[in-house]
Enzyme design. Structure first.
Site, PDB file in Angstrom:
ATOM      1  N   THR A 187       0.968  -1.116  -0.012  1.00 28.20           N
ATOM      2  CA  THR A 187       0.048   0.183   0.023  1.00 28.20           C
ATOM      3  C   THR A 187       0.848   1.353   0.104  1.00 28.20           C
ATOM      4  OG1 THR A 187      -0.040   0.198   2.347  1.00 28.20           O
ATOM      5  CG2 THR A 187      -1.702  -1.191   1.345  1.00 28.20           C
ATOM      6  N   GLU A 334      -6.506  -2.597   0.160  1.00 26.28           N
ATOM      7  CA  GLU A 334      -7.047  -3.568   1.018  1.00 26.28           C
ATOM      8  C   GLU A 334      -8.297  -4.492   0.556  1.00 26.28           C
ATOM      9  OE1 GLU A 334      -4.949  -0.575   3.354  1.00 26.28           O
ATOM     10  OE2 GLU A 334      -6.460  -0.724   1.772  1.00 26.28           O
ATOM     11  N   LYS A 444     -11.734  19.526  12.165  1.00 20.32           N
ATOM     12  CA  LYS A 444     -12.654  19.627  13.317  1.00 20.32           C
ATOM     13  C   LYS A 444     -12.336  20.974  13.928  1.00 20.32           C
ATOM     14  CE  LYS A 444     -11.593  14.812  13.853  1.00 20.32           C
ATOM     15  NZ  LYS A 444     -10.796  13.750  14.580  1.00 20.32           N
ATOM     16  N   TRP A 449     -17.463  19.364  12.170  1.00 19.24           N
ATOM     17  CA  TRP A 449     -16.563  18.763  11.212  1.00 19.24           C
ATOM     18  C   TRP A 449     -16.886  19.341   9.833  1.00 19.24           C
ATOM     19  CZ3 TRP A 449     -16.183  12.852  11.915  1.00 19.24           C
ATOM     20  CH2 TRP A 449     -15.682  12.527  13.259  1.00 19.24           C
TER      21      TRP A 449
END
Length: 555
Positions: A187, A334, A444, A449
């Site tokens: 990855t 993944e 944040k 958010w």
């Protein structure tokens, strides 16, 4: 039905789900169909199957055994496709090496995978020359000269085409356990060394079968069918080129491999072979659009699935105005990778262009055999109302079972029995998933958010902006504030007022919180990219962390 009627015949064949069986029937229906490499070579499927056998025979003579790792460093080519099949079909493990990683990380991945055989394109000879002393498990290196007749390096056992031509085509492929590992790769975008993921034959076959369904299930989004001409624009080292070469080969479609990505060559191949289906990251789509404008290439009818990062409405609209049928998909290293595909769930006409673009830039609906949820921090399921945000977690037959040799990270990946994507998403009542942000990228601020993806898409529509990214930077008053990093168009004179224009409009309409209004921005000549073309926000955060707390705009 009573069990006495379910007893199999003594000679009944129980076919394991192994990659070899993806070729079953291909020669019957597509034996004379072509697989093309740039403007240099073309082979029929019949010749391709022979070449797969020759490669397996060659690898066996070099000492390849079941379970051994065979690594490939090449551009997108017919050779890579041959390795996709030959290596796992003989029971070995194919390692697709990310050639864009820094040299020390390439060394790490080859060491960690314990690669035994290495196939390497001449462009990467200097890297291999430097790394070989640190790779004691390598038994042999096969040089890929790609039509150049220069002398071979002293460390090469021979040249790919010459050695393959001498090897027999009738390699005796046999059945074996479908749970044997078929592929591995590493990855990107992580801290520290890359993490190794791996996939079994069973996982890859199920992924191929399940994803092939929705590719042809809807004319409202890009699909790959038996009459299409396929060309990947996602590197074959990256998550099996999204698994599409396996699908294309199983279906027997014409395939065109572009080698190293060169804009003019891509446009030439589109013209010469009438390419109808491709897939890429948004950066490559932008490159194709620019190249097509310069070369006057007709893009009408070219279907393009994008992934890797969010497909901006502006880019989707630009592609569609040029005649392309572009839409988003979603997956991860993944996940093999395909999990979601943008699709139309109704035959009712779009009310306007914005609704159409919102549909085709959404992450999409799940492909067959995939279960999706959004959850809170305690793994409690959250409602699918299109508004509630939570982490997207997954279950599917083809998700990697672990990070190789990293049990702690593997436990975190599978906490609670679901794969954690670390993506914040919403799911609407019809099952359409929209990725809102990465957990690590959300801003944040002031108790709210702010989705960096949504904010950077708004910034990208401001006049004079060629490209934009948004990151969170520490702020002594608000905890964090969004920082826009922008690349201006030639001659543009950017100001905070100009950049905030689309943001303020979205705030006024209730589309985004007022805490998203920018109080700072920075200008760069270009945005840093990861090895697979994504904007490298980790690098941006490192570059601008020391400037936190400053509310001044500018370079």
């Amino acid at each position: 039905m009573p069990l006495r009627f379910a007893n199999p015949a003594p000679e009944a064949y129980h076919a394991p789900l192994i990659i070899r069986h993806l070729l079953d029937g291909v020669l019957t229906k597509a034996g004379d169909q072509q697989i093309v490499y740039r403007d240099q070579a073309a082979f029929t499927y019949r010749e391709f199957v022979d070449r797969v056998g020759r490669l397996a025979s060659l690898l066996e003579t070099l000492g390849t055994e079941q379970g051994m790792t065979v690594a490939v460093m090449d551009w997108d080519s017919h050779r890579y496709l041959e390795a996709y099949f030959a290596v796992p079909m003989m029971g070995a493990v194919l390692q697709t090496v990310n050639v864009r990683l820094p040299q020390p990380q390439i060394a790490y991945t080859l060491q960690h995978a314990e690669a035994g055989i290495l196939l390497v394109h001449r462009d990467f000879f200097p890297i291999v020359e430097a790394l070989l002393p640190a790779l004691p498990t390598i038994k042999a290196v096969i040089a890929i000269m790609d039509g150049i007749h220069d002398p071979l390096p002293a460390w090469a056992r021979g040249e790919y085409e010459a050695l393959s031509a001498e090897a027999p085509a009738d390699y005796p492929f046999v059945d074996f356990d479908e749970n044997a590992v078929a592929t591995t790769f590493y990855t990107t975008g992580t801290t520290g060394n890359p993490k190794g993921v791996y996939f079994t034959h069973r996982q890859l076959v199920l992924h191929t079968l399940a994803v092939a369904g929705p590719y042809g299930a809807s004319t409202a989004s890009p699909s790959l069918g038996v009459e299409d001409v396929y060309m990947p624009l996602t590197p074959m080292f990256h998550v099996h080129a999204w698994g599409v070469p396996y699908i294309a080969t199983m279906l027997g479609v014409k395939q065109v491999y572009p080698g190293r990505y060169e804009p003019e060559m891509i446009c030439k191949l589109r013209d010469d072979h009438k390419i109808t289906y491709s897939h890429c990251v948004p950066t490559v789509l932008e490159m194709v659009l620019q190249a097509a404008e310069q070369t006057a290439t007709d893009l009408t009818g070219w279907k393009m699935t994008t992934g890797g990062s969010a497909l901006a409405k502006a880019l989707c609209g630009k592609a569609r105005r040029r005649g392309m049928l572009s839409a988003a998909g979603y997956g991860m290293s993944e996940t093999c990778p395909t999990i979601l595909k943008a699709a139309r769930r109704t035959s009712v006409a779009f009310s306007d262009e914005d609704e159409m673009l919102a549909t085709f830039t959404a992450s999409g609906i799940s492909v067959p055999l995939v279960e999706v949820r959004i959850v809170d921090e305690l793994m409690n399921p959250l409602p699918h109302d299109g508004r509630t945000r939570g982490e997207l977690v997954l279950r599917a037959p083809w998700l990697t079972a672990a990070y190789a040799g990293d049990p702690k990270a593997s436990e975190a990946l599978w906490r609670g029995g679901w794969m954690h994507t670390q993506d914040i998403a919403t799911i609407d009542p019809l099952g359409s998933v929209q990725i809102r942000d990465r957990l690590k990228d959300v801003v944040k601020t002031g108790g709210e958010w702010v989705d960096s993806i949504q904010l950077e898409e708004l910034v990208a529509t401001a006049e004079g902006i060629a490209e934009a990214s948004v990151i969170a930077v520490p702020d002594p008053k608000w905890g964090e504030r969004p920082l826009a990093i922008v690349v201006p168009r030639p001659g543009a004179d950017l100001t905070l007022e100009i950049i905030n224009g689309p943001v303020e409009h979205a705030i006024a309409s209730g589309e985004i919180t007022r805490y998203a209004k920018l109080d700072r921005f920075r200008i760069m000549d270009h945005l840093p990219r990861t090895s697979v073309g994504k904007i490298d926000k980790k690098q941006l955060r490192a570059l601008f962390a020391e400037q936190a707390g400053s509310s001044e705009s500018g370079v």
